[in-house]
Design an enzyme around this catalytic site. Structure first.
Site, PDB file in Angstrom:
ATOM      1  N   ASP A  50     121.654  80.231 108.336  1.00  0.00           N
ATOM      2  CA  ASP A  50     121.826  79.474 107.087  1.00  0.00           C
ATOM      3  C   ASP A  50     120.910  78.259 107.198  1.00  0.00           C
ATOM      4  O   ASP A  50     120.889  77.577 108.224  1.00  0.00           O
ATOM      5  CB  ASP A  50     123.296  79.049 106.998  1.00  0.00           C
ATOM      6  CG  ASP A  50     123.595  78.193 105.771  1.00  0.00           C
ATOM      7  OD1 ASP A  50     122.665  77.795 105.059  1.00  0.00           O
ATOM      8  OD2 ASP A  50     124.787  77.927 105.549  1.00  0.00           O
ATOM      9  N   ASP A  78     133.501  82.847 109.518  1.00  0.00           N
ATOM     10  CA  ASP A  78     134.667  83.059 108.663  1.00  0.00           C
ATOM     11  C   ASP A  78     134.882  84.569 108.488  1.00  0.00           C
ATOM     12  O   ASP A  78     135.449  85.213 109.358  1.00  0.00           O
ATOM     13  CB  ASP A  78     134.410  82.340 107.343  1.00  0.00           C
ATOM     14  CG  ASP A  78     135.575  82.406 106.393  1.00  0.00           C
ATOM     15  OD1 ASP A  78     136.593  83.031 106.739  1.00  0.00           O
ATOM     16  OD2 ASP A  78     135.485  81.833 105.298  1.00  0.00           O
ATOM     17  N   THR A  79     134.368  85.167 107.406  1.00  0.00           N
ATOM     18  CA  THR A  79     134.532  86.613 107.240  1.00  0.00           C
ATOM     19  C   THR A  79     133.511  87.377 108.063  1.00  0.00           C
ATOM     20  O   THR A  79     133.608  88.591 108.213  1.00  0.00           O
ATOM     21  CB  THR A  79     134.348  87.022 105.767  1.00  0.00           C
ATOM     22  OG1 THR A  79     133.003  86.666 105.389  1.00  0.00           O
ATOM     23  CG2 THR A  79     135.331  86.287 104.881  1.00  0.00           C
ATOM     24  N   HIS A 116     131.792  70.446 109.505  1.00  0.00           N
ATOM     25  CA  HIS A 116     130.796  71.270 108.835  1.00  0.00           C
ATOM     26  C   HIS A 116     129.571  70.420 108.461  1.00  0.00           C
ATOM     27  O   HIS A 116     128.440  70.893 108.513  1.00  0.00           O
ATOM     28  CB  HIS A 116     131.405  71.909 107.596  1.00  0.00           C
ATOM     29  CG  HIS A 116     130.488  72.848 106.903  1.00  0.00           C
ATOM     30  ND1 HIS A 116     130.005  73.981 107.504  1.00  0.00           N
ATOM     31  CD2 HIS A 116     129.932  72.816 105.665  1.00  0.00           C
ATOM     32  CE1 HIS A 116     129.195  74.613 106.666  1.00  0.00           C
ATOM     33  NE2 HIS A 116     129.145  73.920 105.553  1.00  0.00           N
ATOM     34  N   LYS A 175     118.387  82.741 102.766  1.00  0.00           N
ATOM     35  CA  LYS A 175     119.080  83.542 101.754  1.00  0.00           C
ATOM     36  C   LYS A 175     118.665  83.020 100.383  1.00  0.00           C
ATOM     37  O   LYS A 175     118.730  81.829 100.114  1.00  0.00           O
ATOM     38  CB  LYS A 175     120.588  83.413 101.940  1.00  0.00           C
ATOM     39  CG  LYS A 175     121.396  84.326 101.045  1.00  0.00           C
ATOM     40  CD  LYS A 175     122.801  84.593 101.576  1.00  0.00           C
ATOM     41  CE  LYS A 175     123.661  83.340 101.493  1.00  0.00           C
ATOM     42  NZ  LYS A 175     125.042  83.626 101.981  1.00  0.00           N
ATOM     43  N   GLY A 204     130.556  88.049 107.261  1.00  0.00           N
ATOM     44  CA  GLY A 204     129.603  88.802 106.446  1.00  0.00           C
ATOM     45  C   GLY A 204     128.173  88.325 106.652  1.00  0.00           C
ATOM     46  O   GLY A 204     127.280  89.097 107.007  1.00  0.00           O
ATOM     47  N   ARG A 216     119.100  83.763  96.155  1.00  0.00           N
ATOM     48  CA  ARG A 216     119.778  84.527  95.104  1.00  0.00           C
ATOM     49  C   ARG A 216     118.776  85.289  94.269  1.00  0.00           C
ATOM     50  O   ARG A 216     117.695  84.813  93.961  1.00  0.00           O
ATOM     51  CB  ARG A 216     120.573  83.584  94.203  1.00  0.00           C
ATOM     52  CG  ARG A 216     121.793  83.049  94.875  1.00  0.00           C
ATOM     53  CD  ARG A 216     122.633  82.254  93.903  1.00  0.00           C
ATOM     54  NE  ARG A 216     123.631  81.500  94.662  1.00  0.00           N
ATOM     55  CZ  ARG A 216     124.192  80.392  94.235  1.00  0.00           C
ATOM     56  NH1 ARG A 216     123.857  79.901  93.064  1.00  0.00           N
ATOM     57  NH2 ARG A 216     125.083  79.770  94.968  1.00  0.00           N
ATOM     58  N   ASP A 232     125.892  78.792 114.840  1.00  0.00           N
ATOM     59  CA  ASP A 232     126.498  78.308 113.602  1.00  0.00           C
ATOM     60  C   ASP A 232     127.710  77.463 113.971  1.00  0.00           C
ATOM     61  O   ASP A 232     128.132  77.427 115.127  1.00  0.00           O
ATOM     62  CB  ASP A 232     126.898  79.489 112.710  1.00  0.00           C
ATOM     63  CG  ASP A 232     126.794  79.141 111.226  1.00  0.00           C
ATOM     64  OD1 ASP A 232     126.706  77.938 110.900  1.00  0.00           O
ATOM     65  OD2 ASP A 232     126.802  80.064 110.399  1.00  0.00           O
TER      66      ASP A 232
END
Lengths: 319, 319, 319, 319, 319, 319
Positions: E175, E229-230, E136, E198, E232, E200, E225
């Protein structure tokens, strides 16, 4: 005594290597020796059981490497393990005389450096700090990664000697490896300095010739060394300075190892006074009439207190 | 050359500390220096990239701790890391001159033992073995847990000296800490021995008085030491033996550190010959007319070969 | 023998703990013991010098922890250090009998775990592998992080016993801690099983009562244990099974520690045969007439060969 | 200040890397810097002697890795050794700027990871904890096994910037590796975000092309980075955003490494304001007229106090 | 294949984390998988028994951290211990997908760095080397002191993509933390680059707003990437680029973690092609119709061969 | 409660392995559980964030290795890392039930010693001390170098049993490995003792035959063991003693692992009472009507207090 809360209370344990010295240390710092059981089983295995808990306490294990040397080393290591597994706060192993200090380098191929091995064993057992007096070579300090206090009987001994008339004296070292420390004695006692040189003869290296470098004629000689083992070299040095015209000869050393026929050798030699310390136990019958034994107990006791309280040890010697 | 399969092939890397010596070693063992990039970035950070893989190979990193000392130490540590992360089979760091060897004990409180720290750094970086020449104290060997070869220029230097007429010579050490090694020189050269003693004067300890122990009058003096740094003490020793009636004075030492005004001091002193080695680089302009520089390259090369092949190093010296 | 190039050649060193066994191992694998000097100085300090280089070699140091136990442990540790500092390729310490195995847990507070300490010392000294026979508890294997071979005299002993008529025999353990191993003997010899139970009486725990669980009446009893030390418990077990109506009683154990008055106790007890091994030396005068001593030399020799060649040890036992 | 008894008293030592910052930290926490001697010998070897004992104390060694970098790193390691050997209670090394953080991965084969090596060296020397500001990559935290405080100048800098009118501003990062931190600045300052992309051209990789991703036209640009070294990339980024139509350009970075011709480059570039910190010393003559230097002394001082008292550092930032 | 004698023979063990990949590696290097028993006891404890000896061999344990993650991590650690205790010559743990790599820093106070913990566990278990693909963060390499091979699926994936028409494509990262790697893809594929940012929103930080930096209008988008994972974030990125006018959208990532409802999310999203690898097992039913799975088996197999033979891995990629 | 200043304040953290027990411990020592977040991500990775700082505090992490075992082990290790990196003063990991204790030796070749691996992992993660109850073998204590408290439910259980009429009872162990502990129960309860012997039949070793050694006829049997896993052996032991004429049969064990169909097996067997503890959680529905669950919370709580205050744990049991 101010307690450094981080290290709990002082706990003193006396190994069997020099119980009289441990007791004197205990008396000096006014803390009783902690009880423990030490059993020598018939199979020679040692068993140790602490008499009370040392959880979170500042433990000092006092063990001199007297005879039987290997049993006493192992006793020390086992004691460290016992104290470590009882969750002591800090473990300092106090070794007034540290065995194997003479095996401190590979001066020939294919030999060990047992003094470093000793450090490895002590650290592996779980000690946090160490304390000793008059290492054979100061570099042995660096064999330890854990911090320690490498102390000297030098002040104790020179204070004693300075009470005498040294106006016609000369300091002599029986070994060139001790030349620099001999210089320190001579400087502190304000005397000249001379050396015994030993040189191997022939191919076998078994025989050696002694000679004297410097002047001793008509002078009182103070032979200084860190320890006396079999006494062979030192008595040869005594005789050599006598041959060269020395008057009175005194002998000064910290560690009274006194192996083999050392006592009879020393007893027979023309020595006026032998000045040594109690880093190793000397039984009543082994105390020669001309022997003066200075105690290192106050030195060790004071350093234990300062170590516990987080105060300087160096300033004890105005350093 | 027989290869010990367990350690792959020899790979030699030359640090920037003494490239000429590394090249001579390479020539001796007939294996070229492995290429690598070493970059000094403007922010002083060093970057190293190996020119080829060392996976499973027997790597020797040759780095003398010449000036700039700290940069060269760091270069050595970074090189070890690079070689380790490339999965070398075995890593030996060859340090013909090892810096910080004089900081080998706590001779006063609250000081470091930097020579042990050096050993810790080298082991932490990932070295498997070390090699060096004429440690300031042999005990420094014991600062390392990893095995190593502590070599001596003694045979190289005495072979050279024995070709001369030494019948009227005496060996002198400028420092009592070198007394025992001085004895070894005197014994090998079959000469008498004398010492310069330095003693501090007064309370401040800033001033010191020199005296000579032993006899040099009418003799050719060979002053021996492990290294010459600023040359201050050694030139004082030269002058002292001259005052005491010495004839020719020669100077013998392994490591030519030669800091500050050492070269001008040595050049001005009444010295017949200076015998030293190439453990540290001496530039052409720094080579005094009376200087003889012996090369340690064959010694190091031979030991690297024997280390690689799993053969005895000790027997190289009939030990 | 195929050589695994990664580990150099086999070098066997015999400590003074059991030289006869070491010689038998040497004979079995047909490689002579390597020479070394081991000197006990008058101050009890040990000195070791290897007779030749072990650089890159596969070294086996054979040392049983016989009497004097602590000297022999220290000899082993010093030997490891000497071999490590000579850059051995791999160091295996072969301890046919490993001392302090009974101190393997804290079964009361404030005691050490000396068997773990032993492992720490061996690893700190620099060993890469270990080898031993019949640990007091198999869990001691886990005290070592370095790999090792934990061997059993079980096959050797049961092969010997199975040559006898065991049709009316029962295996008995003198200690419930050996119950599971007793089951293994009983299963292999196809006999029933019984146990001596020892229970402390009263508050002091000094006295204890023995009882027998299981049936021995009219049967030949084989009492099995890992070692016999003072022989106190084992002779009580012999007498107990006799009281319960046993016919012939044999004694089987691996390690003949035989401390204190063990030999006279065993000699006086109604024992038909004592079967043991040579993991520890038994002098000629100590060999009781009813004693059978099986040699573990082939077992150790075979495992050393397989370890060197990188072959399975397990398959030696069809495992 | 409440003392956490377990760690003794705070002792602050200032390395030569950034004495002015150390003094400001000392002023903030109202504890004087402890005296020590640091000597650079002519042979470049460093000598350190603590001015007083640190036994059992909570020691903070403040050393920024300014020029000469390797000397200052070695000074720090030697200081740790000195403090460790004097039996300090706990040793925290405070490195406002940590050298070699850019060597944090093997992004090509056969290179070292010097930032991990730095961690290994610091742990090998004997530090118990570390503290630093704005690591080049946060993952470097994980190079240390000992705990540490990885702090950020982010709050300090954004507080300063938020006092300005940022309504027409955009944050730009000169490097895609800083994209995420750039986002954090943009989010905190409530501005849009853009990036300079650098792409190597051709086979040699020597040349590279810059492009802008995002929009800066007619906006005031705030270029943010962790450090400025030679200033080459950053000045290219300034010029690029100017080409793309930026109005005022400000430069924000934590560590003023400023190597080579960085100062003249920055001085010549069309930059309105340069905002940086005092993690590295900036001499009076190096302070450009448009430079604002924020001090990290309160941040470090506050964290030292909290660390000593065992209070949360995280809550200092409402985390 | 040339054998490097120092490491014995290659032994491949396949953990249960990705047996199909292990088999393909075995096929590639033409060495069968070594047999072992792996039992999951009812109490969930794992038991491993090697089917044959690995003494002195060069062992590779292939274990991907697929589901159940913690069981598979523990299986790997236990396997290392088993192989270590059987005296393997060298142990390399091959982790095509390394779990917990996202926990690589303390980006908030009072959290662990589990990726460093993973390294500590692997080293504590006894591994000598490691191998993995697409960490990663590359800095995780530095969490390991033991050497390792950090490989990339980059060449494998870009070779595949370059066979397509990419003339109207743009690379997008979902990301900003992947911005630099995105640049590498864009450079290799010769396309422009854009990013999803992204940010917040509000105090709670629960909600976040996405925006696009760079230009995708009328272009085919390749979202790259390291893992999904999920799904999303990645599906939001797909939708975002669609909103901004992207034509076809492809998805490229190395590790198919695919947790929770990832598969249905991906299946429902307007994605033309999903390109991934077999570092993690993807069951037949989980293979979406638009999924292309490239195998890393040749890459791993080739590196294992080179690692065993002591040949360069870097030159595999012309580095 | 007296605080030992060296270790700060007690902080209790409850892992998810047995929260009810942790709460009871918290209640006993009257210190609330410290808050923390533990998140199981969809990819199974665990995330932990401490709710407040533990700098300089005396932290106890309470984690029983209940199901899911590997997740809970990993949770414990991650928690240690988090607490260590937050600079805790001391970290004690409290494991009422320690998984993998049965893998405590290599009783066959080529297997791991997972109980030692567990110790290595715990020490590698950064724990300073450990605490557990009823280890499968006491020797596992020695797998840890860090100190620990190995506690026993023995007093708790025997106190409970002694309130009953045991005049016609006999203690039976279902396994010869538990024979010695069985003796301790029998001695404390003043009953006779018997054993179930299991012997493998045939070559495959799959089948085994049970027999009873000792006498149970007409007696109430108390079967004692350290844990019950699948219940297979224990229920066979129940049936065996019934066959041999036992009256009431009770079952006593510390750790209710209760895997697979253990509950139905126990429920169906002719057992009068099952006495166990809460070292592992037993859900309401799993509590059989004849089950008595004693709580170890007071034992653990008391030991935590004594550990914190530096007071003896041994004297809690009059040892």
């Amino acid at each position: 005594m101010t307690t450094h809360h981080g290290y709990g209370d002082i706990k003193l344990y006396a190994g069997t290597g020099n119980p009289a010295l441990a007791q004197k240390i205990s008396d000096y710092i006014n803390i009783p020796l902690s009880p423990w059981e030490i059993i020598d089983f018939p199979n020679e295995n040692l068993f140790i059981k602490l008499g009370g808990s040392v959880r979170g306490q500042d433990v000092y294990i006092i063990q001199s490497h007297s005879r039987p040397v290997h049993r006493n080393i192992m006793e020390m290591l086992i004691a460290i393990d016992a104290v470590h597994r009882d969750s002591a706060g800090r473990i300092t192993v106090v070794m007034p005389y540290l065995a194997y200090s003479q095996s401190d380098k590979k001066d020939q191929p294919r030999v060990p450096i047992t003094a470093r091995l000793m450090a490895d064993l002590i650290e592996a057992a779980g000690a946090d700090r160490w304390m000793t007096i008059d290492l054979h070579a100061d570099q042995i300090q660096g064999f330890y990664k854990i911090p320690g206090d490498s102390l000297y009987a030098f002040h104790l001994i020179t204070e004693y000697l300075k009470e005498k008339d040294l106006s016609n004296s000369v300091v002599v070292t029986p070994d060139l490896g001790f030349a620099k420390q001999g210089r320190n004695y001579a400087a502190e006692l304000n005397t000249p300095l001379a050396f015994v040189e030993k040189r191997r003869m022939g191919n076998t290296g078994k025989k050696s010739a002694l000679s004297l470098i410097g002047d001793v004629k008509g002078k009182n000689v103070i032979i200084v060394d860190d320890l006396v083992d079999t006494g062979g070299s030192i008595v040869k040095a005594v005789n050599l300075v006598k041959e060269y015209g020395a008057l009175d000869v005194s002998l000064v050393f910290t560690h009274a190892v006194l192996s083999g026929s050392a006592l009879s050798r020393l007893g027979d030699a023309p020595i006026k006074e032998i000045v040594t310390t109690d880093t190793l136990p000397i039984s009543a019958e082994d105390r020669l009439p001309n022997m003066t034994i200075l105690s290192v107990s106050e030195l060790l006791g004071e350093v234990i207190i300062r170590s516990h309280e987080g105060r300087s040890v160096g300033e004890l010697f105005n350093e």
